[in-house]
Design an enzyme around this catalytic site. Structure first.
Site, PDB file in Angstrom:
ATOM      1  N   HIS A  76      -4.077  -5.080  -4.297  1.00 18.52           N
ATOM      2  CA  HIS A  76      -4.311  -3.639  -4.264  1.00 18.52           C
ATOM      3  C   HIS A  76      -3.205  -2.946  -3.475  1.00 18.52           C
ATOM      4  O   HIS A  76      -2.876  -3.372  -2.363  1.00 18.52           O
ATOM      5  CB  HIS A  76      -5.662  -3.343  -3.606  1.00 18.52           C
ATOM      6  CG  HIS A  76      -5.928  -1.886  -3.374  1.00 18.52           C
ATOM      7  ND1 HIS A  76      -6.046  -1.338  -2.115  1.00 18.52           N
ATOM      8  CD2 HIS A  76      -6.079  -0.855  -4.251  1.00 18.52           C
ATOM      9  CE1 HIS A  76      -6.273  -0.036  -2.221  1.00 18.52           C
ATOM     10  NE2 HIS A  76      -6.306   0.276  -3.503  1.00 18.52           N
ATOM     11  N   SER A  77      -2.604  -1.904  -4.044  1.00 17.57           N
ATOM     12  CA  SER A  77      -1.654  -1.050  -3.348  1.00 17.57           C
ATOM     13  C   SER A  77      -0.476  -1.874  -2.791  1.00 17.57           C
ATOM     14  O   SER A  77       0.243  -2.523  -3.543  1.00 17.57           O
ATOM     15  CB  SER A  77      -2.389  -0.260  -2.254  1.00 17.57           C
ATOM     16  OG  SER A  77      -1.638   0.837  -1.810  1.00 17.57           O
ATOM     17  N   TYR A  78      -0.265  -1.859  -1.467  1.00 16.71           N
ATOM     18  CA  TYR A  78       0.769  -2.706  -0.847  1.00 16.71           C
ATOM     19  C   TYR A  78       0.588  -4.169  -1.232  1.00 16.71           C
ATOM     20  O   TYR A  78       1.557  -4.936  -1.290  1.00 16.71           O
ATOM     21  CB  TYR A  78       0.719  -2.527   0.672  1.00 16.71           C
ATOM     22  CG  TYR A  78       1.350  -3.627   1.483  1.00 16.71           C
ATOM     23  CD1 TYR A  78       2.733  -3.786   1.536  1.00 16.71           C
ATOM     24  CD2 TYR A  78       0.557  -4.515   2.228  1.00 16.71           C
ATOM     25  CE1 TYR A  78       3.307  -4.803   2.293  1.00 16.71           C
ATOM     26  CE2 TYR A  78       1.128  -5.528   2.986  1.00 16.71           C
ATOM     27  CZ  TYR A  78       2.503  -5.672   3.010  1.00 16.71           C
ATOM     28  OH  TYR A  78       3.077  -6.682   3.764  1.00 16.71           O
ATOM     29  N   GLY A  80       0.355  -5.364  -3.963  1.00 16.37           N
ATOM     30  CA  GLY A  80       1.206  -5.696  -5.109  1.00 16.37           C
ATOM     31  C   GLY A  80       2.527  -6.309  -4.679  1.00 16.37           C
ATOM     32  O   GLY A  80       3.078  -7.188  -5.359  1.00 16.37           O
ATOM     33  N   HIS A 216      -8.173   6.004  -4.748  1.00 14.63           N
ATOM     34  CA  HIS A 216      -7.254   4.871  -4.628  1.00 14.63           C
ATOM     35  C   HIS A 216      -7.969   3.543  -4.394  1.00 14.63           C
ATOM     36  O   HIS A 216      -7.547   2.510  -4.926  1.00 14.63           O
ATOM     37  CB  HIS A 216      -6.285   5.162  -3.488  1.00 14.63           C
ATOM     38  CG  HIS A 216      -5.229   4.134  -3.263  1.00 14.63           C
ATOM     39  ND1 HIS A 216      -4.447   3.627  -4.281  1.00 14.63           N
ATOM     40  CD2 HIS A 216      -4.820   3.507  -2.121  1.00 14.63           C
ATOM     41  CE1 HIS A 216      -3.585   2.744  -3.788  1.00 14.63           C
ATOM     42  NE2 HIS A 216      -3.800   2.652  -2.482  1.00 14.63           N
TER      43      HIS A 216
END
Length: 234
Positions: A76-78, A80, A216
């Site tokens: 998720h998010s960072y 990745g 998000h």
């Protein structure tokens, strides 16, 4: 049975996956939700030396030490950034990559390279006011988390070492062998970086692209829908 490794994003911890993990386990799957070094329940390890490479090692070592194979690796998010680097190290153990409103980096890129300049300026300003090397959490309201869960999310988030955003990702190219990929975009969270990632995923035959209409933190807001997407890779 499929093995899922769910990797959280900046400021979060393994706790954020509880609703998705419970549903995957109920469906008979094996699930790991590691907390990255220095965050959440591992906040006692917080130090200026923690960086993107530290977190890549966290995930790659978990998969190696637990002797996991055929893994669906989710970030998720960072996260990745983290799953891309980890998968490059252990590509033979990873079946699929799932990017949940996440960065999809290439060799030589850092998170700061992928974020909008104005977002980076604000992050650096906040870190400077917080000792220089620690980025305080972004609020759940800013992430457009549903109102009922904002206090819970805010209470759980912790500082992130700035090296996690500034260190560049170094890839050997092994991750390119993983052809099963998914991108999940949070449709109600405006973010040009993730819009570009979704557009690129839609133009890449390796990806299946989805949009879920929420903020998000999709795993908090829409766990049932996200679980259904993940089960497509099971």
């Amino acid at each position: 049975m499929t093995t899922f490794v769910l990797v959280h994003g900046a400021w979060h911890g393994g706790w954020c996956w509880v609703r998705v993990a419970d549903r995957l386990r109920a469906a008979g799957h094996n699930v790991f939700t590691p907390t990255l070094s220095g965050l959440s329940d591992r906040v006692h390890l917080l130090a200026p030396t923690i960086s993107l490479q530290t977190h890549i090692k966290d995930v790659a070592n978990l998969i190696a030490w637990e002797e996991l194979t055929d893994v669906v690796l989710v970030g998720h998010s960072y996260g990745g950034m983290v799953i891309t680097g980890a998968a490059d190290r252990i590509a033979d153990r990873v079946r699929a990559l799932v990017f949940v409103d996440a960065f999809t980096p290439r060799h030589g890129e850092a998170a700061f390279d992928l974020r909008a300049p104005e977002a980076n300026a604000l992050t650096l300003q906040r870190a400077k006011a917080n000792g220089g090397w620690r980025i305080p959490p972004t609020s759940a309201e800013s992430f457009m988390v549903n109102p009922a869960d904002r206090a819970w999310v805010d209470a759980k988030c912790t500082d992130l070492p700035i090296g996690c955003f500034s260190e560049k990702l170094h890839l050997s190219g092994a991750v390119d062998r993983i052809a099963d990929r998914v991108y999940v975009r949070a449709g109600a969270y405006p973010n040009p970086t993730f819009d570009k990632a979704l557009e690129a995923a839609r133009g890449d035959a390796r990806f299946r692209a989805h949009v879920i209409d929420c903020g998000h933190d999709i795993m908090v807001d829409r766990p049932e829908e996200l679980t259904a997407v993940l089960l497509e890779s099971a």
